[in-house]
Design a protein around this motif. Structure first.
Motif, PDB file in Angstrom:
ATOM      1  N   LEU A 606      31.288  34.042  20.680  1.00 42.66           N
ATOM      2  CA  LEU A 606      32.319  33.431  21.684  1.00 42.66           C
ATOM      3  C   LEU A 606      32.507  32.088  21.516  1.00 42.66           C
ATOM      4  CD1 LEU A 606      33.904  33.585  24.188  1.00 42.66           C
ATOM      5  CD2 LEU A 606      31.873  33.396  25.705  1.00 42.66           C
ATOM      6  N   GLU A 607      33.885  31.841  20.929  1.00 41.88           N
ATOM      7  CA  GLU A 607      34.266  30.368  20.819  1.00 41.88           C
ATOM      8  C   GLU A 607      34.923  30.149  21.882  1.00 41.88           C
ATOM      9  OE1 GLU A 607      35.012  26.688  20.319  1.00 41.88           O
ATOM     10  OE2 GLU A 607      33.795  27.539  18.589  1.00 41.88           O
ATOM     11  N   LEU A 608      34.647  28.793  22.678  1.00 39.56           N
ATOM     12  CA  LEU A 608      35.485  28.513  23.953  1.00 39.56           C
ATOM     13  C   LEU A 608      36.631  27.598  23.807  1.00 39.56           C
ATOM     14  CD1 LEU A 608      32.061  27.850  25.894  1.00 39.56           C
ATOM     15  CD2 LEU A 608      33.617  29.683  26.186  1.00 39.56           C
ATOM     16  N   GLU A 609      36.418  26.925  22.679  1.00 35.77           N
ATOM     17  CA  GLU A 609      37.886  25.749  22.585  1.00 35.77           C
ATOM     18  C   GLU A 609      38.488  26.305  21.345  1.00 35.77           C
ATOM     19  OE1 GLU A 609      36.748  21.912  23.451  1.00 35.77           O
ATOM     20  OE2 GLU A 609      34.975  22.731  24.429  1.00 35.77           O
ATOM     21  N   GLN A 610      37.836  25.986  20.285  1.00 33.11           N
ATOM     22  CA  GLN A 610      38.768  26.241  18.869  1.00 33.11           C
ATOM     23  C   GLN A 610      37.840  26.646  17.651  1.00 33.11           C
ATOM     24  OE1 GLN A 610      42.267  25.626  17.957  1.00 33.11           O
ATOM     25  NE2 GLN A 610      41.333  26.652  16.471  1.00 33.11           N
ATOM     26  N   ALA A 611      38.221  27.531  17.085  1.00 35.44           N
ATOM     27  CA  ALA A 611      37.382  28.131  16.125  1.00 35.44           C
ATOM     28  C   ALA A 611      37.633  27.333  14.981  1.00 35.44           C
ATOM     29  CB  ALA A 611      37.682  29.833  15.975  1.00 35.44           C
ATOM     30  N   ALA A 612      36.777  27.628  13.750  1.00 34.54           N
ATOM     31  CA  ALA A 612      37.126  26.970  12.449  1.00 34.54           C
ATOM     32  C   ALA A 612      38.072  27.653  11.854  1.00 34.54           C
ATOM     33  CB  ALA A 612      35.862  27.076  11.596  1.00 34.54           C
ATOM     34  N   SER A 613      39.054  26.935  10.962  1.00 31.05           N
ATOM     35  CA  SER A 613      40.236  27.501  10.644  1.00 31.05           C
ATOM     36  C   SER A 613      39.907  28.613   9.369  1.00 31.05           C
ATOM     37  CB  SER A 613      41.084  26.312   9.637  1.00 31.05           C
ATOM     38  OG  SER A 613      40.249  25.675   8.646  1.00 31.05           O
ATOM     39  N   ASP A 614      38.862  28.683   8.940  1.00 30.25           N
ATOM     40  CA  ASP A 614      38.613  29.661   7.863  1.00 30.25           C
ATOM     41  C   ASP A 614      37.709  30.591   8.478  1.00 30.25           C
ATOM     42  OD1 ASP A 614      36.207  28.633   8.197  1.00 30.25           O
ATOM     43  OD2 ASP A 614      36.108  27.841   5.937  1.00 30.25           O
ATOM     44  N   LEU A 615      37.572  30.468   9.716  1.00 29.10           N
ATOM     45  CA  LEU A 615      36.904  31.741  10.487  1.00 29.10           C
ATOM     46  C   LEU A 615      35.288  32.021   9.855  1.00 29.10           C
ATOM     47  CD1 LEU A 615      39.400  34.114  11.750  1.00 29.10           C
ATOM     48  CD2 LEU A 615      38.333  32.175  12.945  1.00 29.10           C
ATOM     49  N   ARG A 616      34.885  31.055   8.978  1.00 31.37           N
ATOM     50  CA  ARG A 616      33.501  31.318   8.425  1.00 31.37           C
ATOM     51  C   ARG A 616      32.416  30.596   9.086  1.00 31.37           C
ATOM     52  NH1 ARG A 616      33.268  30.325   2.227  1.00 31.37           N
ATOM     53  NH2 ARG A 616      33.611  28.124   2.832  1.00 31.37           N
ATOM     54  N   VAL A 617      31.180  31.412   9.106  1.00 30.32           N
ATOM     55  CA  VAL A 617      29.901  30.957   9.625  1.00 30.32           C
ATOM     56  C   VAL A 617      29.030  30.830   8.445  1.00 30.32           C
ATOM     57  CG1 VAL A 617      30.060  31.458  11.849  1.00 30.32           C
ATOM     58  CG2 VAL A 617      29.143  33.029  10.475  1.00 30.32           C
ATOM     59  N   LEU A 618      27.888  30.128   8.440  1.00 27.68           N
ATOM     60  CA  LEU A 618      27.168  29.908   7.180  1.00 27.68           C
ATOM     61  C   LEU A 618      25.682  30.247   7.548  1.00 27.68           C
ATOM     62  CD1 LEU A 618      26.568  28.871   4.194  1.00 27.68           C
ATOM     63  CD2 LEU A 618      26.461  26.707   4.994  1.00 27.68           C
ATOM     64  N   PHE A 619      24.811  30.899   6.682  1.00 31.58           N
ATOM     65  CA  PHE A 619      23.552  31.108   7.000  1.00 31.58           C
ATOM     66  C   PHE A 619      22.569  30.322   5.825  1.00 31.58           C
ATOM     67  CE2 PHE A 619      25.220  34.838   9.098  1.00 31.58           C
ATOM     68  CZ  PHE A 619      24.304  35.140  10.171  1.00 31.58           C
ATOM     69  N   MET A 620      21.958  29.434   6.492  1.00 29.04           N
ATOM     70  CA  MET A 620      21.025  28.330   5.815  1.00 29.04           C
ATOM     71  C   MET A 620      19.794  28.581   5.710  1.00 29.04           C
ATOM     72  SD  MET A 620      23.207  25.077   7.126  1.00 29.04           S
ATOM     73  CE  MET A 620      22.121  23.787   5.997  1.00 29.04           C
ATOM     74  N   ASP A 621      18.930  28.010   4.846  1.00 32.49           N
ATOM     75  CA  ASP A 621      17.338  28.220   4.703  1.00 32.49           C
ATOM     76  C   ASP A 621      16.870  27.054   5.406  1.00 32.49           C
ATOM     77  OD1 ASP A 621      18.008  26.308   2.544  1.00 32.49           O
ATOM     78  OD2 ASP A 621      17.115  27.425   1.141  1.00 32.49           O
ATOM     79  N   ARG A 622      17.538  26.006   6.166  1.00 35.02           N
ATOM     80  CA  ARG A 622      16.729  24.806   6.552  1.00 35.02           C
ATOM     81  C   ARG A 622      17.761  24.556   7.925  1.00 35.02           C
ATOM     82  NH1 ARG A 622      20.267  23.425   2.574  1.00 35.02           N
ATOM     83  NH2 ARG A 622      21.553  21.566   2.960  1.00 35.02           N
ATOM     84  N   ALA A 623      17.061  23.975   9.050  1.00 36.01           N
ATOM     85  CA  ALA A 623      17.406  23.450  10.142  1.00 36.01           C
ATOM     86  C   ALA A 623      18.274  22.064   9.840  1.00 36.01           C
ATOM     87  CB  ALA A 623      16.565  23.314  11.349  1.00 36.01           C
ATOM     88  N   GLN A 624      19.387  21.936  10.593  1.00 37.45           N
ATOM     89  CA  GLN A 624      19.872  20.559  10.955  1.00 37.45           C
ATOM     90  C   GLN A 624      19.815  20.098  12.162  1.00 37.45           C
ATOM     91  OE1 GLN A 624      23.665  20.652   8.746  1.00 37.45           O
ATOM     92  NE2 GLN A 624      22.500  20.748   6.718  1.00 37.45           N
ATOM     93  N   LEU A 625      19.251  19.377  12.673  1.00 37.49           N
ATOM     94  CA  LEU A 625      18.960  19.000  14.270  1.00 37.49           C
ATOM     95  C   LEU A 625      19.341  17.725  14.643  1.00 37.49           C
ATOM     96  CD1 LEU A 625      15.653  21.119  14.781  1.00 37.49           C
ATOM     97  CD2 LEU A 625      17.793  21.965  15.107  1.00 37.49           C
ATOM     98  N   ASN A 626      19.705  16.889  13.895  1.00 41.78           N
ATOM     99  CA  ASN A 626      19.945  15.437  13.912  1.00 41.78           C
ATOM    100  C   ASN A 626      21.137  14.944  13.518  1.00 41.78           C
ATOM    101  OD1 ASN A 626      19.633  15.679  11.278  1.00 41.78           O
ATOM    102  ND2 ASN A 626      17.739  14.330  11.032  1.00 41.78           N
ATOM    103  N   SER A 627      22.122  15.540  13.780  1.00 40.40           N
ATOM    104  CA  SER A 627      23.541  14.935  13.261  1.00 40.40           C
ATOM    105  C   SER A 627      24.269  14.757  14.808  1.00 40.40           C
ATOM    106  CB  SER A 627      24.465  15.726  12.456  1.00 40.40           C
ATOM    107  OG  SER A 627      25.589  15.116  12.097  1.00 40.40           O
ATOM    108  N   THR A 628      24.737  13.598  15.170  1.00 39.52           N
ATOM    109  CA  THR A 628      25.752  13.481  16.223  1.00 39.52           C
ATOM    110  C   THR A 628      27.295  13.711  15.838  1.00 39.52           C
ATOM    111  OG1 THR A 628      25.978  11.199  16.010  1.00 39.52           O
ATOM    112  CG2 THR A 628      24.325  11.917  17.394  1.00 39.52           C
ATOM    113  N   ALA A 629      27.283  14.145  14.869  1.00 36.35           N
ATOM    114  CA  ALA A 629      28.789  14.629  14.499  1.00 36.35           C
ATOM    115  C   ALA A 629      28.766  15.922  13.191  1.00 36.35           C
ATOM    116  CB  ALA A 629      29.754  13.589  13.883  1.00 36.35           C
ATOM    117  N   ASP A 630      29.604  16.544  13.040  1.00 35.39           N
ATOM    118  CA  ASP A 630      29.627  17.697  12.289  1.00 35.39           C
ATOM    119  C   ASP A 630      29.814  17.272  11.018  1.00 35.39           C
ATOM    120  OD1 ASP A 630      29.026  20.189  11.076  1.00 35.39           O
ATOM    121  OD2 ASP A 630      30.662  21.148  11.900  1.00 35.39           O
ATOM    122  N   LYS A 631      29.260  16.313  10.173  1.00 39.38           N
ATOM    123  CA  LYS A 631      29.487  15.808   8.994  1.00 39.38           C
ATOM    124  C   LYS A 631      28.714  16.608   7.870  1.00 39.38           C
ATOM    125  CE  LYS A 631      30.405  11.668  11.102  1.00 39.38           C
ATOM    126  NZ  LYS A 631      30.038   9.940  11.004  1.00 39.38           N
ATOM    127  N   ALA A 632      27.729  17.245   8.099  1.00 38.22           N
ATOM    128  CA  ALA A 632      26.794  17.891   6.993  1.00 38.22           C
ATOM    129  C   ALA A 632      27.449  18.923   6.203  1.00 38.22           C
ATOM    130  CB  ALA A 632      25.514  18.295   7.525  1.00 38.22           C
TER     131      ALA A 632
END
Length: 632
Positions: A606-632
């Protein structure tokens, strides 16, 4: 050997861990006030403990986490019992599955771990409403955490259900619970109601007997200790690495002149709010202070030892100068990560413990297997306001004025308010929440077209245009109730009138959305979605996709780069909220047991505002918990 089999063999190691008390005679646990110590079966006892919350960890992994804590050298664990986790609806109790408290206690006992139990009724814990059930707010003028009659009655009913389940697990009755906390950090609350504490003391004594140690925990200030302590409840203190140990324990001594020194919450990390930097606490400071406290003979509980995850809607919030919601991850920079992996901090703590206590021989169980399943492309299902027949099959409730979540007896998630524009608005006209009554975020659409949002404490006005009779939809999101301080009476939804120009909006259709129930029953199907090339939409919209089976189901982390804010379900289970644009959390933890080894796994977003343009999600093998902007 398959890594899954390796993991299973590690878990089987726990069969070698023996509860040494099981075959002995009567057990005793008491306070020796003369010699300032605990006595366990007549001998001096000092505990080194860690906090772990069964409500934040899938049942499948309870044994793994407990074994890792035992192998670190802990001789005890500390756990909360969240009232609202077990009595979400008044009078309806759930102690099954991931809520099976007694099974968790039994696993701890099998593993050789004693238990310090904190059954509330209030727990804080950065948990929704501090563990208090939201249905309490239906009672007019109720004063929570006080001797208010209706509150005391609700507490008494709950404790009459919970405490008899606990009594057989008391150490003095042959179980592993050595002490029980009454309330939690009560000195931090404005009420300072000793009649309330007396009622709880008598309630706990009635159901648990005279032999169990009852205690309190409060922060390291005189005011907190004054209002949080009571005769007959052993007073303990909590503090972290920024505190002078001697000064803190001197404060405990002023309120508890004799008995053991106890730090009930020694902070190994800290919580994150959306928009914060990810909290980190230095391992060297923790190791040095832990060693100093243990050398003094103090008993110490590390909060947290593993934090886990605020799945679903269970995150709490703070409200000091403004409302701030806690993120989905409760990693807490703890010795065991959110996914239960041993960290360098854990190994450092084990070396400290080894100087004072025998640490079990044998290897530390390894991290659970992780896998990067890669990208999955989602398809659009539909805007939320076009799916109301599915999401609210009973239909709306009509009301002249807005009703809150609590009025509607829908306590969590989302609710849609619908009315019509009362007049034509050819020019931009302000829609105002005059009394800051949006709790907590409202997504506004006119005739199905998303226009923007209002949000608590931040955005109280937005402009609209339209024709008389146009459909105005307002989807309100509950971002988690305040869990600490005087603002825990935290109602959700539209708490007052909205004003459009000169008009007070009335004649509402209110849709309580059963999103979780519908998704748990298999909606949406992949075939219900539009074609793969269908573009994303603005505003609250559902998307779905499938993760093809690989023959194994390992832990993974879901990243929604380019998405804005929303909620994710996998195979009907609510993983929690995502908000990568706000951060710091960029990935959601996906426990492997949620995935199917042989069938496609259903992903619903359920996307509340704006979905990614390519409608893709990514399953990774590690967590990313420490970024204040989606740059990774």
């Amino acid at each position: 050997m398959n890594a899954r089999l390796v993991f299973a063999s590690v878990l089987s190691f726990s069969c070698f861990v023996i509860n040494k008390n099981a075959a002995q005679g009567p057990q005793s646990f008491s306070i020796d006030y003369k010699n300032n110590r605990f006595l366990k079966d007549g001998a001096t006892f000092q505990y080194v403990s860690g906090s772990i919350h069964y409500s934040r960890i899938p049942r499948f992994y309870w044994k793994d986490r407990l074994l890792k804590m035992y192998m670190t050298g802990l001789n005890a664990i500390q756990i909360y019992v969240p009232w609202n986790f077990h009595e979400t609806l008044e009078g309806v109790y759930n102690f099954s599955g991931d809520r099976d408290l007694e099974h968790f206690l039994d696993l701890a006992n099998q593993t050789g771990l004693l238990v310090i139990l904190r059954p509330g009724p209030y727990i804080c814990a950065e948990w929704e409403m501090g563990g208090l059930p939201a249905w309490l707010l239906q009672k007019p003028n109720i004063v929570l955490r006080s001797a208010h009659t209706e509150y005391l009655q609700a507490v008494s009913n709950w404790m009459a259900t919970l405490l008899p389940k606990i009594k057989p697990w008391l150490y003095v009755n042959g179980g592993n619970i050595i002490s029980v906390q009454v309330e939690n950090e009560y000195g931090s609350y404005f009420a300072c109601d000793y009649n309330y504490l007396r009622h709880l003391r008598e309630l706990f004594r009635f159901f648990l007997g005279e032999d169990v140690i009852l205690f309190t925990t409060d922060g390291n200030t005189d005011r907190e200790m004054i209002c949080g302590t009571l005769e007959g409840l052993y007073a303990t203190i909590d503090f972290g690495t920024d505190t002078n140990i001697s000064a803190a324990f001197q404060r405990q001594r002023r309120f508890e002149p004799k008995g053991p020194l106890v730090n009930s919450e020694f902070y190994t990390g800290w919580l994150d709010h959306w928009g914060d930097r990810h909290a980190e606490v230095d391992s060297q400071k923790i190791s040095r202070m832990l060693g100093d406290m243990l050398a003094m003979g103090a008993s110490v509980n590390m909060y947290m030892f593993e934090g886990g995850t605020n799945f679903g809607y269970w995150n709490g919030a703070d409200h000091d100068s403004r409302f701030r919601s806690v993120v989905t991850s409760y990693d807490y920079d703890a010795p065991l990560s959110e996914a239960g992996d041993p960290t360098d901090k854990l190994l450092a703590i084990r070396e400290v413990i080894r100087r004072f206590f025998p640490v079990p021989e044998g290897p530390m169980p390894p991290s659970t297997p992780k896998f990067a399943y890669g990208f999955v492309t989602l398809k659009k299902v539909g805007n939320i306001n076009s799916l109301l027949d599915t999401l609210c099959p009973a239909g709306p409730v009509q009301s002249q004025f807005p009703l809150t979540f609590e009025d509607m007896k829908q306590y969590y998630g989302y609710m849609l308010y619908r009315t019509k524009l009362p007049r034509t608005l050819p020019e931009a006209t302000p829609l105002i929440s005059p009394l800051n009554g949006i709790h907590d975020r409202a997504y506004i659409s006119v005739n199905g077209v998303y226009k923007g949002l209002l949000q608590r404490d931040i955005t109280l006005v937005m402009n609209l245009t339209g024709q008389q009779g146009d459909q105005l939809d307002i989807l309100v999101e509950n971002m988690g109730r305040v869990n600490f301080g005087s603002n825990i009476h935290d109602h959700k939804g539209l708490l007052g009138d909205l004003i459009l120009g000169k008009d007070v909006l009335t004649d509402w259709l209110i849709y309580p959305l059963d999103i979780d129930g519908v998704i748990a029953n298999g909606w949406p199907q992949w075939k219900q979605a539009a074609g793969a090339g269908f573009k994303s939409s603005n505003g609250p919209t559902f998307y779905t996709g499938i993760l093809e089976p690989t023959g194994f189901a390992w832990d993974t982390f879901l990243k929604l780069r380019g998405w804005t804010k929303g909620q994710v379900w996998i195979n009907g289970v609510n993983l929690g909220r995502y908000w990568p644009q706000r951060g710091p959390q960029q990935t959601l933890y996906v426990p492997g047991p949620l995935l199917s080894t042989s069938q496609p796994s259903n992903i619903t977003v359920l996307e509340l505002e704006q979905a990614a343009s390519d409608l893709r999600v990514l399953f990774m093998d590690r967590a990313q918990l420490n970024s204040t902007a989606d740059k990774a």
